[in-house]
Write a protein that holds these residues in place. Structure first.
Motif, PDB file in Angstrom:
ATOM      1  N   ARG A 122       0.374  14.487  -3.282  1.00  0.00           N
ATOM      2  CA  ARG A 122      -1.065  14.253  -3.320  1.00  0.00           C
ATOM      3  C   ARG A 122      -1.789  14.917  -2.149  1.00  0.00           C
ATOM      4  NH1 ARG A 122       0.661   8.950  -4.460  1.00  0.00           N
ATOM      5  NH2 ARG A 122       0.133   8.320  -2.322  1.00  0.00           N
ATOM      6  N   PRO A 140      12.345   9.064   0.021  1.00  0.00           N
ATOM      7  CA  PRO A 140      12.033   8.101  -1.043  1.00  0.00           C
ATOM      8  C   PRO A 140      10.988   8.646  -2.014  1.00  0.00           C
ATOM      9  CG  PRO A 140      12.054   7.019   1.096  1.00  0.00           C
ATOM     10  CD  PRO A 140      12.135   8.497   1.365  1.00  0.00           C
ATOM     11  N   ARG A 141      11.040   8.179  -3.226  1.00  0.00           N
ATOM     12  CA  ARG A 141      10.114   8.626  -4.272  1.00  0.00           C
ATOM     13  C   ARG A 141       8.664   8.455  -3.839  1.00  0.00           C
ATOM     14  NH1 ARG A 141      11.534   5.238  -7.672  1.00  0.00           N
ATOM     15  NH2 ARG A 141       9.863   3.731  -7.334  1.00  0.00           N
ATOM     16  N   ARG A 142       8.340   7.323  -3.233  1.00  0.00           N
ATOM     17  CA  ARG A 142       6.955   7.065  -2.849  1.00  0.00           C
ATOM     18  C   ARG A 142       6.468   8.065  -1.805  1.00  0.00           C
ATOM     19  NH1 ARG A 142       6.427   2.398  -0.222  1.00  0.00           N
ATOM     20  NH2 ARG A 142       4.197   2.211  -0.665  1.00  0.00           N
ATOM     21  N   SER A 143       7.343   8.497  -0.918  1.00  0.00           N
ATOM     22  CA  SER A 143       6.966   9.486   0.079  1.00  0.00           C
ATOM     23  C   SER A 143       6.726  10.844  -0.558  1.00  0.00           C
ATOM     24  CB  SER A 143       8.044   9.589   1.158  1.00  0.00           C
ATOM     25  OG  SER A 143       8.162   8.376   1.871  1.00  0.00           O
ATOM     26  N   GLU A 152       5.769  11.352  -3.633  1.00  0.00           N
ATOM     27  CA  GLU A 152       4.504  11.242  -4.364  1.00  0.00           C
ATOM     28  C   GLU A 152       3.314  11.389  -3.427  1.00  0.00           C
ATOM     29  OE1 GLU A 152       5.057   7.461  -6.153  1.00  0.00           O
ATOM     30  OE2 GLU A 152       6.109   8.246  -7.928  1.00  0.00           O
ATOM     31  N   ALA A 153       3.404  10.788  -2.247  1.00  0.00           N
ATOM     32  CA  ALA A 153       2.318  10.903  -1.275  1.00  0.00           C
ATOM     33  C   ALA A 153       2.162  12.343  -0.800  1.00  0.00           C
ATOM     34  CB  ALA A 153       2.584   9.976  -0.100  1.00  0.00           C
ATOM     35  N   ARG A 182       9.869  15.952  -9.518  1.00  0.00           N
ATOM     36  CA  ARG A 182       9.846  14.948  -8.467  1.00  0.00           C
ATOM     37  C   ARG A 182      11.257  14.476  -8.144  1.00  0.00           C
ATOM     38  NH1 ARG A 182       7.407   9.340 -10.099  1.00  0.00           N
ATOM     39  NH2 ARG A 182       9.451   9.339 -11.111  1.00  0.00           N
ATOM     40  N   GLU A 239      16.056   6.493  -6.518  1.00  0.00           N
ATOM     41  CA  GLU A 239      14.999   7.290  -5.896  1.00  0.00           C
ATOM     42  C   GLU A 239      14.219   6.495  -4.853  1.00  0.00           C
ATOM     43  OE1 GLU A 239      12.478   9.139  -8.744  1.00  0.00           O
ATOM     44  OE2 GLU A 239      14.102  10.282  -9.675  1.00  0.00           O
ATOM     45  N   ALA A 240      14.228   5.171  -4.931  1.00  0.00           N
ATOM     46  CA  ALA A 240      13.503   4.364  -3.951  1.00  0.00           C
ATOM     47  C   ALA A 240      14.048   4.551  -2.546  1.00  0.00           C
ATOM     48  CB  ALA A 240      13.559   2.887  -4.336  1.00  0.00           C
ATOM     49  N   ASP A 274       0.826  -1.187   0.000  1.00  0.00           N
ATOM     50  CA  ASP A 274       0.000   0.000   0.000  1.00  0.00           C
ATOM     51  C   ASP A 274       0.868   1.248   0.000  1.00  0.00           C
ATOM     52  OD1 ASP A 274      -2.227  -1.572   0.105  1.00  0.00           O
ATOM     53  OD2 ASP A 274      -2.386  -1.516   2.297  1.00  0.00           O
ATOM     54  N   GLU A 275       0.320   2.327  -0.578  1.00  0.00           N
ATOM     55  CA  GLU A 275       1.010   3.598  -0.558  1.00  0.00           C
ATOM     56  C   GLU A 275       1.027   4.135   0.871  1.00  0.00           C
ATOM     57  OE1 GLU A 275       2.574   5.208  -2.792  1.00  0.00           O
ATOM     58  OE2 GLU A 275       2.160   3.867  -4.463  1.00  0.00           O
TER      59      GLU A 275
END
Length: 503
Positions: free
Chosen positions: A64, A55-58, A60-61, A45, A291-292, A2-3
Motif C-alpha cells: 500500500r 508476515p502477510r500483514r507487513s 500488505e502494508a 503476495r 503467512e501470519a 490496527d494495521e
C-alpha cells in the motif's frame, strides 16, 4: 488490531537520498528484499511472504505504500530507481544444498504424497529444502566423520525430517514419536521402501514420552507455536536425551515481527526448563503457509543443563493444558464431558481414572491417567471408569489396552474415532454418545490377544513366548521370527497400523 503503519524515510531518518520505506514493525532487510523482488518482476503476495519471511500483514502494508502495478493477484514495482544490492547473512548450510538437489526432489515427492495436514494439530508443512537443510545442519554441527552412529529423536514429524536424515545420513538411527497414526504409518512404509533406519512410536506427549523413545543423542522438534506447546515438546525432547552433557535439542519456532511479546513467553517457557539457547538461526525453516509469521521460523539449538531433566519432569504436566491454536486441545476448546455419580451408577467402578470431580464417589480409589498408562495397576480391577480430557480421544485405544478390567467405561468430550477393529481381539465395544462401554472378551489364545493382554510388557518377549508355546521353538528360534519393529517396544507405544497387523 490496527494495521501496521508506514512512512517514508525522510532527512531525519536516512538523509535526503534515502529511498527505503519504513513499515512499522517490519525489519528493513525484509523491506529491501521485497522491493528487490518487486523490481525483478511479477510476484504474488504469498511469494513475497515466503521469500522475505515477512508476515502477510507487513507485506500488505508495504504494497500500500510503494508504487506498484497489479495484475490479478500479482504485483510488481512501478517505474523507479533500481534497488541497490544488499548482502544478507549467510545460510549456515546453504553452501551444501546444491550438492543435494536429488534429495530435495525426493523430499518434494515424499511431502506431496504424505497425509494431509490437520488443522487441529497445527500442521503446516515445511518446504523440501528446509527438511534437507535440517539434515545437513545436523550433519555439519553434530555428526563428524568417525563418530559413533548417533541416535536421533523426532518429537513429532509431520515434516518428514526423519526421512531426510535417513537419506542423507544412513548411519543415523532415528525414532519418531507422534500422535498422528497416519503420519506414523506413512513414515514406516516409506522408510521400509527406502531402506532407512527409522522406527515409529505413538505418543500423546501430554501423557508422557514412550519408554523406548529415551536415551538419544539428539532431538529435533517443530512444535505447536504456543508457549505451552513449545514448552511441552521441548520438555519431552529433553527427556528423550541420554547424555545431557553432550545432547542437544533442535527446535523450530516462529513469531511474527509484530508479536515479540508472544516470542518472549515462549523463551520464558524454555527458560523454565533450564535450557541454554546455544544458537538461534533466524528464518532457517520455511513453510507452505503460515503467512501470519512470514512462512518462516527460527532454528534454536538448545543445550540442556543439570537442572533441565528435573524441570522437564516437573513442568511437562503444567504445559499440557492447551498446546494448540485450534481444535479441542486449544485455549478456546470446549469443556470436557460431564462427570457425575449418576453417569457410573450402573457400572459401580472399582477405580476412577483421570480428573474426576472430588464429590463423585469420594470413597473410590483414583488414578492419574499418566500413571494408568505408565504401569499396570497394582490392585485387581473388575470395573473401571475413565475420563479423557478434550482432545485425548486418540488415546482411547491405549487407555483400554492398559487395563484388564472386565468392564470399562470411557468418557470423552467428543465422539472418538472407531477403535473396534484394533480392539476386537480384547473388547466388545458399545458407543453411547460421548462415552464408550467396553466388555472384555473371554481369552482366545491368539497371538493378538496374548500380546494385548500384556500391553505394558515388551512385545518381543510376549511374541517370543507365544511362538515357543505354540510351535515348540527354542528361545533363539522364536526370537529370530519376531519382526524387527516389535523389539524394544510395548503394545501401548505401537502405532495403529502395527496394532492392526497383530490381528
Amino acid at each position: 488490531m490496527d494495521e501496521p503503519g508506514t512512512r517514508e524515510l525522510g532527512e531525519d531518518a536516512g538523509g535526503e537520498d534515502a529511498a527505503l520505506p519504513v513499515v512499522d514493525g517490519m525489519d528493513p532487510t525484509r523491506v529491501h528484499a521485497a522491493l528487490a523482488l518487486l523490481a525483478e518482476g511479477w510476484r504474488t503476495r504469498a511469494e513475497l511472504v515466503r521469500a522475505t519471511a515477512a508476515p502477510r500483514r507487513s507485506i500488505e502494508a508495504l504494497l500500500r505504500t510503494v508504487p506498484v502495478e497489479r495484475s490479478g493477484d500479482r504485483y510488481r514495482r512501478a517505474a523507479a530507481a533500481p534497488v541497490p544490492p544488499h548482502s544478507a547473512p549467510a545460510d549456515p548450510v546453504g553452501h551444501l544444498l546444491p550438492r543435494h538437489a536429488a534429495d530435495v526432489e525426493r523430499l518434494a515427492d515424499l511431502i506431496a504424497r504424505a497425509p494431509r495436514a490437520r488443522r487441529a494439530l497445527d500442521h503446516v508443512s515445511a518446504t523440501p529444502e528446509t527438511v534437507v537443510r535440517r539434515a545437513l545442519f545436523l550433519g555439519a554441527r553434530f555428526l563428524p566423520p568417525g563418530a559413533p552412529a548417533p541416535r536421533l529423536l523426532c518429537v513429532g514429524d509431520h515434516d518428514l525430517t526423519s526421512l531426510a536424515v535417513g537419506l542423507i545420513h544412513p548411519h543415523v538411527r532415528t525414532t519418531v514419536v507422534d500422535i498422528d497414526d497416519r503420519i506414523l504409518a506413512y513414515i514406516d512404509a516409506e522408510a521400509e521402501r527406502l531402506g532407512l533406519d527409522v522406527r515409529t512410536r505413538w505418543a500423546d506427549l501430554r501423557l508422557g514420552l514412550p519408554p523406548s523413545a529415551r536415551d538419544h543423542d539428539l532431538a529435533i522438534t517443530d512444535p505447536p507455536y504456543t508457549p505451552d506447546g513449545v514448552g511441552l515438546f521441548a520438555a519431552r525432547a529433553a527427556e528423550g536425551l541420554g547424555d545431557h552433557a553432550r545432547g542437544r535439542v533442535l527446535l523450530a519456532y516462529g513469531a511474527g515481527d509484530l508479536t515479540p511479546a508472544l516470542a518472549l513467553k515462549v523463551q520464558h517457557a524454555l527458560g523454565e526448563l533450564n535450557l541454554l539457547s546455544e544458537a538461534i538461526y533466524p528464518d532457517f525453516n520455511r513453510y507452505f503457509g503460515a503467512e501470519a509469521i512470514g512462512s518462516a521460523a527460527d532454528l534454536y539449538v538448545l543445550r540442556p543443563t543439570t537442572k533441565t531433566m528435573p524441570a522437564a519432569l516437573a513442568r511437562a504436566g503444567r504445559f499440557a493444558s492447551a498446546i494448540y491454536t485450534h481444535g479441542p486441545q486449544s485455549v478456546e476448546s470446549a469443556a470436557g464431558p460431564e462427570l457425575t455419580a449418576a453417569s457410573v451408577a450402573d457400572l459401580g467402578p472399582d477405580v476412577l481414572v483421570g480428573a474426576w470431580p472430588k464429590d463423585v464417589l469420594p470413597g473410590v480409589p483414583r488414578v492419574r491417567l499418566t500413571t494408568w498408562l505408565d504401569k499396570p495397576y497394582a490392585a485387581t480391577v473388575r470395573r473401571a471408569a475413565i475420563a479423557l480430557p478434550p482432545g485425548l480421544e486418540p488415546a482411547l485405544v491405549r487407555v483400554l489396552l492398559a487395563t484388564r478390567a472386565e468392564r470399562v467405561r470411557v468418557f470423552t468430550a467428543a465422539d472418538p474415532a472407531e477403535p473396534a477393529e484394533i480392539l476386537a481381539p480384547v473388547y466388545e465395544l458399545t458407543g453411547r454418545g460421548t462415552h464408550v462401554d467396553a466388555v472384555r472378551r473371554p481369552p482366545s489364545g491368539t497371538l493378538a490377544r496374548t500380546l494385548m493382554d500384556r500391553a505394558h510388557g515388551k512385545v518381543a518377549n510376549a511374541w517370543r513366548d507365544a511362538l515357543m508355546r505354540a510351535r515348540g521353538l527354542t528361545k533363539r528360534e522364536a526370537r529370530a521370527e519376531v519382526p524387527a519393529w516389535a523389539r524394544d517396544v510395548t503394545v501401548l507405544e505401537l502405532p495403529a497400523h502395527r496394532l492392526k497387523s497383530l490381528s
